[in-house]
Motif scaffolding. Structure first.
Motif: not given
Length: 233
Positions: A87-93
């Protein structure tokens, strides 16, 4: 990717991976509650710290470091909730995608350079939180048709003190000259380079990362993080 689409992606990931409680507020229900998910899916924006440290590139973040975002980042980074990485990786993306689109950098291959963790932090946490987020963000960007890769180019040149509780000036002094190009970073990327981290507070860490890359002959286009603190001067 609109905020509603991002919310759907996050909800799907978290429903599969998280315990049956909200990572943001602890309430009932898988994933994140509506309020926390709304905060995490906030529109990314340029959030460069003020005053701006010398050498800090324009800085973008997905959201403010508060509420459910803060609790999710702390749970992931400090409490071993590694299931939140997706989830946090998607936010960063999402923040990277918005930043490169609005600054005119979209269209070519992107390189994400994660800020390295201290060796003692890696040992105590058992994983590399920022490196993992960078890898997952690059994967999400490629899935959206935007060429992106991770270049783990940076390493620590000396030990630094824990940044928690340090003033802006103390953080800058603590990190001055603390990073260098890793001996393993042999192939320099051709496209735009973005330094990424989980949180930006004063910007001292990102400024030092950008300095180390420039010293090795690599320009830095932007800095991008999951969250940005609202710090009083």
């Amino acid at each position: 990717m609109r905020p509603g689409i991002l919310g759907g992606v996050l909800s799907g990931v978290l429903d599969l991976l998280l315990p049956q409680s909200c990572a943001g507020c602890g309430g009932a229900g898988a994933g994140l509650c509506e309020g926390c998910l709304g905060a995490m899916a906030a529109t990314p924006a340029a959030r460069t710290p003020r005053p701006r440290p010398a050498g800090l590139p324009e800085c973008w973040a997905a959201a403010s470091y508060e509420g459910g975002v803060r609790r999710a980042v702390v749970a992931y980074k400090e409490r071993g909730a590694t299931a939140l990485a997706g989830a946090l990786g998607t936010l960063l993306a999402y923040a990277v995608l918005t930043a490169v689109t609005r600054t005119g950098l979209a269209g070519g291959a992107l390189t994400l350079v994660p800020v390295p963790s201290a060796r003692r932090s890696l040992r105590s946490r058992g994983h590399d939180p920022v490196g993992r987020l960078a890898t997952l963000a690059a994967r999400d960007l490629r899935a959206l048709g935007l060429p992106a890769g991770v270049w783990p180019a940076l390493g620590q040149s000396r030990r630094v003190a824990d940044q928690a509780g340090l003033s802006r000036a103390q953080r800058a002094a603590n990190l001055d000259g603390a990073l260098r190009l890793s001996p393993a970073a042999r192939t320099r990327p051709a496209g735009p380079v973005l330094v990424v981290d989980d949180i930006v507070t004063t910007g001292a860490t990102l400024a030092e990362a950008a300095r180390a890359l420039r010293a090795a002959g690599t320009d830095v286009a932007l800095a991008v993080t999951v969250a940005a603190t609202r710090r009083r001067s």
